[in-house]
Design an enzyme around this catalytic site. Structure first.
Site, PDB file in Angstrom:
ATOM      1  CE1 TYR A 121      23.123 -27.103  -4.189  1.00 49.67           C
ATOM      2  CE2 TYR A 121      22.564 -24.905  -4.894  1.00 49.67           C
ATOM      3  CZ  TYR A 121      22.933 -26.197  -5.199  1.00 49.67           C
ATOM      4  OH  TYR A 121      23.109 -26.567  -6.502  1.00 49.67           O
ATOM      5  CE  LYS A 167      17.161 -40.372  -9.662  1.00 54.68           C
ATOM      6  NZ  LYS A 167      17.171 -40.742 -11.090  1.00 54.68           N
ATOM      7  CG  ASP A 199      16.784 -39.373 -14.202  1.00 54.75           C
ATOM      8  OD1 ASP A 199      15.662 -38.967 -13.826  1.00 54.75           O
ATOM      9  OD2 ASP A 199      17.159 -40.537 -14.023  1.00 54.75           O
ATOM     10  CG  ASP A 223      22.253 -24.207  -9.045  1.00 53.19           C
ATOM     11  OD1 ASP A 223      22.291 -23.297  -9.897  1.00 53.19           O
ATOM     12  OD2 ASP A 223      23.198 -24.453  -8.266  1.00 53.19           O
ATOM     13  CG  ASP A 227      23.218 -22.674 -14.942  1.00 54.41           C
ATOM     14  OD1 ASP A 227      22.461 -21.830 -14.436  1.00 54.41           O
ATOM     15  OD2 ASP A 227      24.462 -22.661 -14.779  1.00 54.41           O
TER      16      ASP A 227
END
Ligand code: NAD
Length: 336
Positions: A121, A167, A199, A223, A227
């Site tokens: 970001y 990852k 994942d 992020d 959620d």
């Protein structure tokens, strides 16, 4: 003790509706605090042309803590100057690198610790001559060390289990992340550590979230996972966050966005904003008793008063009033 100064950034969409309830609760729980309302996001762009005007940023820098509603407005989705730029600029200016996102319900009690001011970001981005568009993910070891340290410290104060999410089978930044976690682990012999690929972490969070204690991860993974954690513990309307720096003011805000689909109808659930207010009382002002009183009052109110997202018919202000009533019943108003 000097008077606390709390900057309130109401934001966009449902922001002003939920910020009003937070303000009323703060007036009850910290009547001596100075509350300073400032603009951010689309509201700020309309008034000044900037998503984070200098006055707002100066006020935030000088505050004890900042309480923020969501920003974002479909009107600016394709514009060069966008409301969300104000939020990213504020996080970067306050260096609130440690984003704490608790997700609690029933047997689930997960704390997601997300790196907030680095990674994809904030990396270089652009368009090459051939039309390729790119964003880059970069992390300096120092940025990783400080957030991983927060993760270990927080795990130590809870159930002593840290899951580091990356990852590492694909990304260099993840391999750096994993090396740093492994290097720091021996300094925290009381914390058990596991590595999990992002994942798999998403699947585990969706199916058996009760296995997690503290989960530490980089910006974008955090992020998305937070959620998901919010969804499995009652929905976005309930999920708060605290973003902390080393020494400067913390930024406290709900996880959800500006929810334009329900804005202006009194249908927004103010719980995430009120729980963010409880985090502000605890981490921003060091008022643990009052934070606990507010959390009890929110839980008490939610037992009978439910907004439409929770299957009820109560309005934003009905739930806010029920929380303040619970505070009065609890005697929290008189807490010194
Ligand atoms: P959103 O969180 O605004 O809405 C997703 C869904 O959840 C909608 O159906 C909405 O009605 C519902 N919802 C969200 N909060 C609720 C609440 N308190 N009570 C009841 N229902 C609630 O996500 P989105 O639609 O993807 O984003 C809308 C805007 O918000 C975008 O401009 C986005 O950039 C912005 N956004 C801002 C932040 C932030 O300021 N931190 C975070 C996420 C999204």
């Amino acid at each position: 003790m000097p008077t606390s100064r709390i900057v309130l950034l109401a934001g966009d969409g449902i922001g002003p509706e939920i910020a009003r309830e937070a303000r009323l609760v703060l007036e009850v729980l910290v009547p001596d605090a100075q509350l300073d309302e400032q603009l951010i996001g689309a509201a700020a762009i309309r008034a000044t042309g900037e998503p984070l005007p200098a006055d707002s940023l100066d006020a935030c820098r000088g505050a004890t803590a900042v309480l923020k509603g969501p920003v974002g407005d479909p009107e600016f989705d394709a514009a060069d100057v966008r409301p969300e730029q104000g939020l990213l600029a504020l996080r970067a200016a306050l260096d609130t690198y440690a984003n704490l996102r608790p997700a609690v319900q029933g047997g689930v009690d997960v704390l997601i610790v997300r790196e907030l001011v680095g990674g994809l970001y904030f990396g270089a981005r652009g368009t090459r001559e051939d039309g390729t568009v790119f964003d880059t993910c970069e992390y300096h070891p120092r940025q990783v060390e400080r957030i991983v340290r927060r993760g270990f410290e927080l795990a130590r104060g809870r159930r002593g289990h840290l899951t580091s999410v990356d990852k590492a089978n694909v990304l260099e930044t993840s391999r750096l992340w994993r090396r740093i976690v492994d290097r720091m682990a021996p300094s925290y012999p009381d914390v058990t550590v596991e590595h999990m690929l992002v994942d798999n972490a998403a699947m585990q969070l969706a199916t058996t979230p009760q296995q997690f204690d503290v989960l530490v991860t980089e910006n974008m993974f955090g992020d998305i996972l937070s959620d998901l954690a919010a969804a499995v513990t009652g929905g976005l309307g309930l999920a708060p966050s605290a973003s902390l720096s080393d020494g400067g003011p913390g930024l406290f805000e709900p996880v959800h966005g500006s929810a334009h689909d329900i804005a202006g109808r009194g249908a927004a659930n103010p719980t995430a904003m009120l729980r963010s207010t409880a985090l502000l009382l605890e981490h921003g002002l060091g008022l643990r008793d009052r934070a606990a009183a507010l959390t009890r009052a929110i839980d008490g109110a939610l037992a009978t008063v439910r907004t439409p997202d929770l299957g009820g018919t109560a309005t934003t202000s009905d739930l806010g009033a029920a929380v303040r009533e619970q505070l009065a019943v609890d005697g929290a108003v008189a807490v010194s």
